[in-house]
Structure formats: structure tokens, C-alpha cells
Design a protein around this motif. Structure first.
Motif, PDB file in Angstrom:
ATOM      1  N   LYS A  51       0.825  -1.210   0.000  1.00  0.00           N
ATOM      2  CA  LYS A  51       0.000   0.000   0.000  1.00  0.00           C
ATOM      3  C   LYS A  51       0.859   1.260   0.000  1.00  0.00           C
ATOM      4  N   ILE A  52       2.035   1.190   0.603  1.00  0.00           N
ATOM      5  CA  ILE A  52       2.924   2.354   0.636  1.00  0.00           C
ATOM      6  C   ILE A  52       3.272   2.774  -0.790  1.00  0.00           C
ATOM      7  N   PHE A  53       3.556   1.804  -1.653  1.00  0.00           N
ATOM      8  CA  PHE A  53       3.899   2.120  -3.037  1.00  0.00           C
ATOM      9  C   PHE A  53       2.714   2.729  -3.781  1.00  0.00           C
ATOM     10  N   GLU A  54       1.496   2.292  -3.470  1.00  0.00           N
ATOM     11  CA  GLU A  54       0.304   2.888  -4.084  1.00  0.00           C
ATOM     12  C   GLU A  54       0.128   4.334  -3.636  1.00  0.00           C
ATOM     13  N   PHE A  55       0.342   4.599  -2.346  1.00  0.00           N
ATOM     14  CA  PHE A  55       0.252   5.974  -1.851  1.00  0.00           C
ATOM     15  C   PHE A  55       1.307   6.846  -2.517  1.00  0.00           C
ATOM     16  N   PHE A  56       2.507   6.291  -2.709  1.00  0.00           N
ATOM     17  CA  PHE A  56       3.584   7.048  -3.347  1.00  0.00           C
ATOM     18  C   PHE A  56       3.224   7.392  -4.788  1.00  0.00           C
ATOM     19  N   LYS A  57       2.691   6.421  -5.532  1.00  0.00           N
ATOM     20  CA  LYS A  57       2.275   6.668  -6.911  1.00  0.00           C
ATOM     21  C   LYS A  57       1.209   7.768  -6.964  1.00  0.00           C
ATOM     22  N   ASN A  58       0.243   7.714  -6.041  1.00  0.00           N
ATOM     23  CA  ASN A  58      -0.805   8.734  -6.000  1.00  0.00           C
ATOM     24  C   ASN A  58      -0.236  10.096  -5.630  1.00  0.00           C
ATOM     25  N   ALA A  59       0.747  10.126  -4.738  1.00  0.00           N
ATOM     26  CA  ALA A  59       1.381  11.390  -4.361  1.00  0.00           C
ATOM     27  C   ALA A  59       2.059  12.026  -5.567  1.00  0.00           C
ATOM     28  N   ILE A  60       2.716  11.222  -6.373  1.00  0.00           N
ATOM     29  CA  ILE A  60       3.371  11.736  -7.579  1.00  0.00           C
ATOM     30  C   ILE A  60       2.327  12.282  -8.558  1.00  0.00           C
ATOM     31  N   LYS A  61       1.245  11.548  -8.748  1.00  0.00           N
ATOM     32  CA  LYS A  61       0.179  12.000  -9.655  1.00  0.00           C
ATOM     33  C   LYS A  61      -0.409  13.340  -9.195  1.00  0.00           C
ATOM     34  N   ARG A  62      -0.548  13.518  -7.873  1.00  0.00           N
ATOM     35  CA  ARG A  62      -1.123  14.753  -7.329  1.00  0.00           C
ATOM     36  C   ARG A  62      -0.093  15.876  -7.219  1.00  0.00           C
ATOM     37  N   LYS A  63       1.150  15.564  -7.608  1.00  0.00           N
ATOM     38  CA  LYS A  63       2.256  16.521  -7.544  1.00  0.00           C
ATOM     39  C   LYS A  63       2.590  16.912  -6.106  1.00  0.00           C
ATOM     40  N   TYR A  64       2.395  15.981  -5.187  1.00  0.00           N
ATOM     41  CA  TYR A  64       2.820  16.189  -3.797  1.00  0.00           C
ATOM     42  C   TYR A  64       4.333  16.096  -3.743  1.00  0.00           C
ATOM     43  N   GLU A  65       4.928  16.652  -2.717  1.00  0.00           N
ATOM     44  CA  GLU A  65       6.379  16.628  -2.595  1.00  0.00           C
ATOM     45  C   GLU A  65       6.906  15.291  -2.094  1.00  0.00           C
ATOM     46  N   GLY A  66       6.080  14.493  -1.454  1.00  0.00           N
ATOM     47  CA  GLY A  66       6.544  13.197  -0.969  1.00  0.00           C
ATOM     48  C   GLY A  66       5.664  12.662   0.141  1.00  0.00           C
ATOM     49  N   LEU A  67       6.143  11.628   0.776  1.00  0.00           N
ATOM     50  CA  LEU A  67       5.447  10.978   1.877  1.00  0.00           C
ATOM     51  C   LEU A  67       6.322  11.018   3.117  1.00  0.00           C
ATOM     52  N   ILE A  68       5.683  11.036   4.256  1.00  0.00           N
ATOM     53  CA  ILE A  68       6.389  10.875   5.520  1.00  0.00           C
ATOM     54  C   ILE A  68       5.859   9.594   6.127  1.00  0.00           C
ATOM     55  N   ILE A  69       6.756   8.695   6.443  1.00  0.00           N
ATOM     56  CA  ILE A  69       6.352   7.404   6.998  1.00  0.00           C
ATOM     57  C   ILE A  69       6.914   7.308   8.406  1.00  0.00           C
ATOM     58  N   LYS A  70       6.009   7.116   9.363  1.00  0.00           N
ATOM     59  CA  LYS A  70       6.414   7.071  10.765  1.00  0.00           C
ATOM     60  C   LYS A  70       5.407   6.212  11.511  1.00  0.00           C
ATOM     61  N   GLY A  71       5.877   5.491  12.500  1.00  0.00           N
ATOM     62  CA  GLY A  71       4.979   4.693  13.328  1.00  0.00           C
ATOM     63  C   GLY A  71       4.047   5.585  14.131  1.00  0.00           C
ATOM     64  N   GLN A  72       2.764   5.241  14.192  1.00  0.00           N
ATOM     65  CA  GLN A  72       1.789   6.096  14.874  1.00  0.00           C
ATOM     66  C   GLN A  72       2.065   6.233  16.360  1.00  0.00           C
ATOM     67  N   ASN A  73       2.770   5.303  16.954  1.00  0.00           N
ATOM     68  CA  ASN A  73       3.101   5.373  18.371  1.00  0.00           C
ATOM     69  C   ASN A  73       4.520   5.833  18.617  1.00  0.00           C
ATOM     70  N   ASP A  74       5.216   6.258  17.545  1.00  0.00           N
ATOM     71  CA  ASP A  74       6.598   6.712  17.681  1.00  0.00           C
ATOM     72  C   ASP A  74       6.671   8.100  18.303  1.00  0.00           C
ATOM     73  N   PHE A  75       7.750   8.326  19.018  1.00  0.00           N
ATOM     74  CA  PHE A  75       8.019   9.617  19.612  1.00  0.00           C
ATOM     75  C   PHE A  75       8.846  10.440  18.640  1.00  0.00           C
ATOM     76  N   TYR A  76       8.854  11.755  18.826  1.00  0.00           N
ATOM     77  CA  TYR A  76       9.664  12.636  17.998  1.00  0.00           C
ATOM     78  C   TYR A  76      11.093  12.555  18.513  1.00  0.00           C
ATOM     79  N   PHE A  77      12.030  12.466  17.606  1.00  0.00           N
ATOM     80  CA  PHE A  77      13.430  12.442  18.035  1.00  0.00           C
ATOM     81  C   PHE A  77      14.283  13.164  17.016  1.00  0.00           C
ATOM     82  N   THR A  78      15.403  13.660  17.487  1.00  0.00           N
ATOM     83  CA  THR A  78      16.376  14.312  16.618  1.00  0.00           C
ATOM     84  C   THR A  78      17.719  13.658  16.828  1.00  0.00           C
ATOM     85  N   ASN A  79      18.554  13.721  15.837  1.00  0.00           N
ATOM     86  CA  ASN A  79      19.915  13.164  15.949  1.00  0.00           C
ATOM     87  C   ASN A  79      20.915  14.275  16.074  1.00  0.00           C
TER      88      ASN A  79
END
Length: 79
Positions: A51-79
């Protein structure tokens, strides 16, 4: 008029939200005529990874800049 799509909130009214999971942080996204939450989908990985690849294809068709993929229970972190 421009619409701004927001995918995450790390601070709200002076409160640091970085130690909360993404699913909780998204509840702080203001909903107005100009500010909108970015589209959010839950994908069960790895079972539904195609499904991720389908969302990516649709994002390209809509001229979106990209996708952000993150776990819904993940915390914000910086390196």
C-alpha cells in the motif's frame, strides 16, 4: 488562498509534545480554513507494505512533494 497541511506538532501553547506519540501529537493540529491536518493512513507493516507504493504513486500523480512514513506510536526524536 493557500492551504497549509500539517503532519506533526512538537509544541502547543508552550507545552513540549516531543515525548508524546505521533497519534497524540496530531490531535493538537488546529483545524481552520487555512490549516489542515495532512492525510494520515495506518498501514500494518510489513503485511500491507504494498500500500505504501500505491500511496507514493498517487502522491506523484497529485504533484505532492513526498510521503512521511512514521509509526503512529513513535516519539519525535532528533539526531
Amino acid at each position: 488562498m493557500f492551504i497549509v497541511y500539517i503532519f506533526d506538532v512538537v509544541e502547543f501553547n508552550g507545552e513540549d509534545l516531543m515525548q508524546r506519540p505521533l497519534i497524540e501529537r496530531r490531535a493538537f493540529i488546529p483545524k481552520t480554513d487555512i490549516l489542515k491536518p495532512a492525510e494520515f493512513r495506518v498501514i500494518h507493516f510489513p503485511e500491507e507494505r504494498a500500500k505504501i507504493f500505491e500511496f507514493f504513486k498517487n502522491a506523484i500523480k497529485r504533484k505532492y512533494e513526498g510521503l512521511i512514513i512514521k509509526g503512529q506510536n513513535d516519539f519525535y526524536f532528533t539526531n
